[in-house]
Design a protein around this motif. Structure first.
Motif, PDB file in Angstrom:
ATOM      1  N   GLN A  69       0.835  -1.208   0.000  1.00 24.16           N
ATOM      2  CA  GLN A  69       0.000   0.000   0.000  1.00 24.16           C
ATOM      3  C   GLN A  69       0.867   1.254   0.000  1.00 24.16           C
ATOM      4  O   GLN A  69       0.578   2.226  -0.697  1.00 24.16           O
ATOM      5  CB  GLN A  69      -0.940  -0.007   1.208  1.00 24.16           C
ATOM      6  N   LEU A  70       1.941   1.247   0.784  1.00 26.63           N
ATOM      7  CA  LEU A  70       2.844   2.391   0.839  1.00 26.63           C
ATOM      8  C   LEU A  70       3.524   2.616  -0.508  1.00 26.63           C
ATOM      9  O   LEU A  70       3.630   3.746  -0.981  1.00 26.63           O
ATOM     10  CB  LEU A  70       3.893   2.184   1.933  1.00 26.63           C
TER      11      LEU A  70
ATOM     12  N   ALA B 210       2.357   1.695  -3.455  1.00 27.86           N
ATOM     13  CA  ALA B 210       1.335   2.162  -4.393  1.00 27.86           C
ATOM     14  C   ALA B 210       1.049   3.643  -4.179  1.00 27.86           C
ATOM     15  O   ALA B 210       0.859   4.400  -5.140  1.00 27.86           O
ATOM     16  CB  ALA B 210       0.060   1.340  -4.233  1.00 27.86           C
ATOM     17  N   LYS B 211       1.033   4.075  -2.935  1.00 26.79           N
ATOM     18  CA  LYS B 211       0.785   5.492  -2.620  1.00 26.79           C
ATOM     19  C   LYS B 211       1.920   6.353  -3.180  1.00 26.79           C
ATOM     20  O   LYS B 211       1.682   7.408  -3.766  1.00 26.79           O
ATOM     21  CB  LYS B 211       0.666   5.655  -1.112  1.00 26.79           C
ATOM     22  N   LYS B 212       3.158   5.906  -3.014  1.00 22.33           N
ATOM     23  CA  LYS B 212       4.303   6.651  -3.550  1.00 22.33           C
ATOM     24  C   LYS B 212       4.261   6.706  -5.076  1.00 22.33           C
ATOM     25  O   LYS B 212       4.582   7.723  -5.680  1.00 22.33           O
ATOM     26  CB  LYS B 212       5.611   6.015  -3.088  1.00 22.33           C
TER      27      LYS B 212
ATOM     28  N   ARG C 287       1.575   6.619  -6.983  1.00 19.78           N
ATOM     29  CA  ARG C 287       0.522   7.567  -7.384  1.00 19.78           C
ATOM     30  C   ARG C 287       0.996   9.003  -7.220  1.00 19.78           C
ATOM     31  O   ARG C 287       0.732   9.865  -8.053  1.00 19.78           O
ATOM     32  CB  ARG C 287      -0.745   7.328  -6.579  1.00 19.78           C
ATOM     33  N   ALA C 288       1.722   9.287  -6.133  1.00 21.22           N
ATOM     34  CA  ALA C 288       2.224  10.640  -5.893  1.00 21.22           C
ATOM     35  C   ALA C 288       3.253  11.029  -6.957  1.00 21.22           C
ATOM     36  O   ALA C 288       3.304  12.173  -7.400  1.00 21.22           O
ATOM     37  CB  ALA C 288       2.834  10.743  -4.508  1.00 21.22           C
TER      38      ALA C 288
END
Length: 120
Positions: free
Chosen positions: A14-15, A17-19, A21-22
């Motif tokens: 999840q971390l 994937a978040k990076k 997307r950012a």
């Protein structure tokens, strides 16, 4: 795999994937200045930036090579040089002559211009 390892792996995914997307955020491109006017224009204004009534006036551009280009003013203080495309690549000497054939001003016009405001 144990339950705690599965949770850690899921949190890590999840971390990441978040990076991702950012990082995928589209940054705005820098605006490129583009020319608006196709032909070189001269504006004749007084020191208060009020255009002269210039019907019958003439603007003359002279290059250092001796080339002379002439344009007539309209009644609103604007002279358009149809033979000079912008941005200009050379500098000019501008002479503004009124309807009585009297030179009103002489200015230096640097290169890389779309227009020139002659204040006198």
């Amino acid at each position: 795999m144990r339950e705690s390892e599965k949770k850690a792996l899921l949190a890590k995914r999840q971390l990441m994937a978040k990076k991702a997307r950012a990082a995928a955020v589209v940054r705005p491109k820098r605006r490129r200045i583009r020319q608006v006017l196709n032909n070189f224009i001269v504006l004749a204004v007084n020191n208060n930036n009020v255009p002269y009534e210039t019907q019958g006036w003439t603007a003359t551009l002279t290059r250092s090579s001796g080339t002379v280009i002439t344009a007539q003013f309209d009644e609103f203080g604007v002279a358009q040089f149809n033979t000079i495309s912008t941005l200009t690549t050379v500098s000019y000497t501008l002479r503004i002559i009124d309807a009585d054939n009297v030179q009103r001003t002489q200015k230096f016009v640097p290169s890389n211009r779309e227009f020139f405001v002659a204040r006198f």
